[in-house]
Design an enzyme around this catalytic site. Structure first.
Site, PDB file in Angstrom:
ATOM      1  N   LYS A 202       0.855  -1.191   0.000  1.00 64.71           N
ATOM      2  CA  LYS A 202       0.000   0.000   0.000  1.00 64.71           C
ATOM      3  C   LYS A 202       0.888   1.237   0.000  1.00 64.71           C
ATOM      4  O   LYS A 202       1.721   1.414   0.885  1.00 64.71           O
ATOM      5  CB  LYS A 202      -0.918   0.004   1.218  1.00 64.71           C
ATOM      6  N   LYS A 256      -2.199  -1.481  -3.805  1.00 64.60           N
ATOM      7  CA  LYS A 256      -3.055  -0.296  -3.713  1.00 64.60           C
ATOM      8  C   LYS A 256      -2.218   0.959  -3.781  1.00 64.60           C
ATOM      9  O   LYS A 256      -1.231   1.039  -3.044  1.00 64.60           O
ATOM     10  CB  LYS A 256      -3.817  -0.360  -2.391  1.00 64.60           C
TER      11      LYS A 256
HETATM   12  C1  PBG Z   1      -7.478   3.623   5.510  1.00 65.08           C
HETATM   13  C2  PBG Z   1      -7.791   3.371   4.087  1.00 65.08           C
HETATM   14  C3  PBG Z   1      -7.627   4.274   3.028  1.00 65.08           C
HETATM   15  C4  PBG Z   1      -8.173   3.679   1.912  1.00 65.08           C
HETATM   16  C5  PBG Z   1      -8.637   2.421   2.288  1.00 65.08           C
HETATM   17  N1  PBG Z   1      -8.377   2.232   3.640  1.00 65.08           N
HETATM   18  C6  PBG Z   1      -7.121   5.665   3.026  1.00 65.08           C
HETATM   19  C7  PBG Z   1      -5.784   5.969   3.522  1.00 65.08           C
HETATM   20  O1  PBG Z   1      -4.911   5.117   3.663  1.00 65.08           O
HETATM   21  O2  PBG Z   1      -5.598   7.150   3.822  1.00 65.08           O
HETATM   22  C8  PBG Z   1      -8.260   4.328   0.558  1.00 65.08           C
HETATM   23  C9  PBG Z   1      -9.291   3.814  -0.380  1.00 65.08           C
HETATM   24  C10 PBG Z   1      -9.610   4.703  -1.535  1.00 65.08           C
HETATM   25  O3  PBG Z   1      -8.967   5.746  -1.760  1.00 65.08           O
HETATM   26  O4  PBG Z   1     -10.553   4.348  -2.268  1.00 65.08           O
HETATM   27  N2  PBG Z   1      -6.515   2.937   6.131  1.00 65.08           N
END
Ligand code: PBG
Length: 333
Positions: A202, A256
């Site tokens: 991520k 991601k």
């Molecule tokens: C939180 C989380 C995020 C997303 C999914 N879980 C945001 C972040 O890390 O700030 C993002 C999903 C999206 O942008 O569609 N831990």
């Protein structure tokens, strides 16, 4: 490739592109409803569907409406729904205790879905950001996002989600050792069958902007998430993260964001051969919708092309806000 292609005109690659039937015959990848995980936003209230301004077509739903969405998923054949809570700012604290409250929004929505539409699997998100007064995924102590104390809290959160009936737990926090800690706790507490879909690679991305609006975390966030989410410049590190999470007991892994990271999807699939998912995140969705609404691209075609690209890159499935739209389209074909 072991064979050298025949020279022109023996080889005319256009022969196999000449008609829809022939293109179908030689098509290498397919997109089906089985590939979809549908992320939805839960809020409190009843009978509420509240649009998210930065994500046209996406709404925050109260629990009763989430159950309707799960029924819609079942009718369309979407296998999994993924819950994200929009938490009342009054419930956000420094100790994030709402994250493991059995009665929090995510847990109530999980129980309601499992009671009404048990055939749809429920995925939940493990991270403290919806509950944290400063918008971070972990506890902040003297300006530092602390790892080990956060993992203890994440384990409590994961257990409360498993108790509520979550089928798949999705740790999105990027703390170290969280997968192993959650796996141990799940095994020790009778949740042997609960799956961990690790957000293994991520990245600290600008493409999460609309999501933070949707869950009400953007106003709260102090600083950035670069001390735990990955540097977009790195690729080998993603392979190390996936290897680690698999070694700690992840059943499935995720990359991601999605589209800007298809090279990572391909490397992960080729290196490990495990169930690999990509998250087509909020900013990717918003870009396609914005361009389509301006008449600059054909939204339907761009949606389908973007989702097929994940399959081509080796993904087994995609988390996408387009899930119900694309499922309806695929059903018509
Ligand atoms: C939180 C989380 C995020 C997303 C999914 N879980 C945001 C972040 O890390 O700030 C993002 C999903 C999206 O942008 O569609 N831990």
């Amino acid at each position: 490739m072991t064979t050298t292609p025949a020279p022109f005109p023996a080889a005319r690659p256009r022969r196999t592109r000449q008609s829809s039937a022939i293109r179908g015959l030689v098509r290498e990848n397919t997109l089906t409803v089985d590939d979809l995980i549908w992320p939805v936003f839960v809020r409190d209230g009843e009978g509420v569907e509240e649009p998210v301004a930065s994500m046209p077509g996406v709404v925050r739903r109260s629990v009763d409406k989430i159950v309707e969405a799960a029924q819609e998923a079942a009718d369309l054949g979407i296998p999994t729904i993924c819950l994200f809570p929009y938490t009342d700012p009054a419930l956000k604290t420094a100790d994030c205790a709402e994250a493991w409250n059995p009665e929090n929004l995510s847990n109530r929505a999980t129980r309601a879905i499992k009671a009404a539409v048990p055939e749809v699997s429920v995925m939940t998100d493990v991270a403290l950001d919806p509950y944290n007064i400063n918008g971070h995924d972990g506890f902040v102590v003297d300006g530092e996002i602390v790892n080990d104390a956060t993992v203890e809290a994440l384990v409590k959160q994961a257990l409360s989600q498993a108790e509520a009936g979550a089928d798949i737990i999705g740790p999105s926090d990027m703390m170290d050792n969280r997968i192993g800690a959650m796996r141990d706790a799940l095994e020790a507490n009778g949740h042997q069958n609960v799956m961990l879909l690790s957000y293994a690679a991520k990245y600290a991305s600008a493409f999460y902007g609309p999501f933070r609006d949707a869950v009400g975390a953007s106003g709260a966030l102090k600083g950035d998430k670069k001390s735990y989410q990955m540097d977009p410049a790195n690729s080998d590190e993603a392979i190390r993260m996936v290897a680690r999470d698999l070694a700690e007991g992840a059943d499935m892994v995720m990359v991601k964001p999605g589209m800007p990271y298809l090279d990572i999807c391909r490397r992960v699939k080729d290196s490990f051969g495990v169930p690999t998912f990509a998250y087509q995140v909020s900013g990717e969705y918003a870009m396609i919708q914005a361009a389509a609404h301006n008449g600059w691209i054909d939204g339907e075609k761009a949606m389908l092309e973007s989702l097929m690209a994940f399959k081509r890159a080796g993904c087994d499935g995609i988390l996408t806000y387009f899930a119900p739209t694309v499922a309806r389209l695929l059903a018509k074909r």
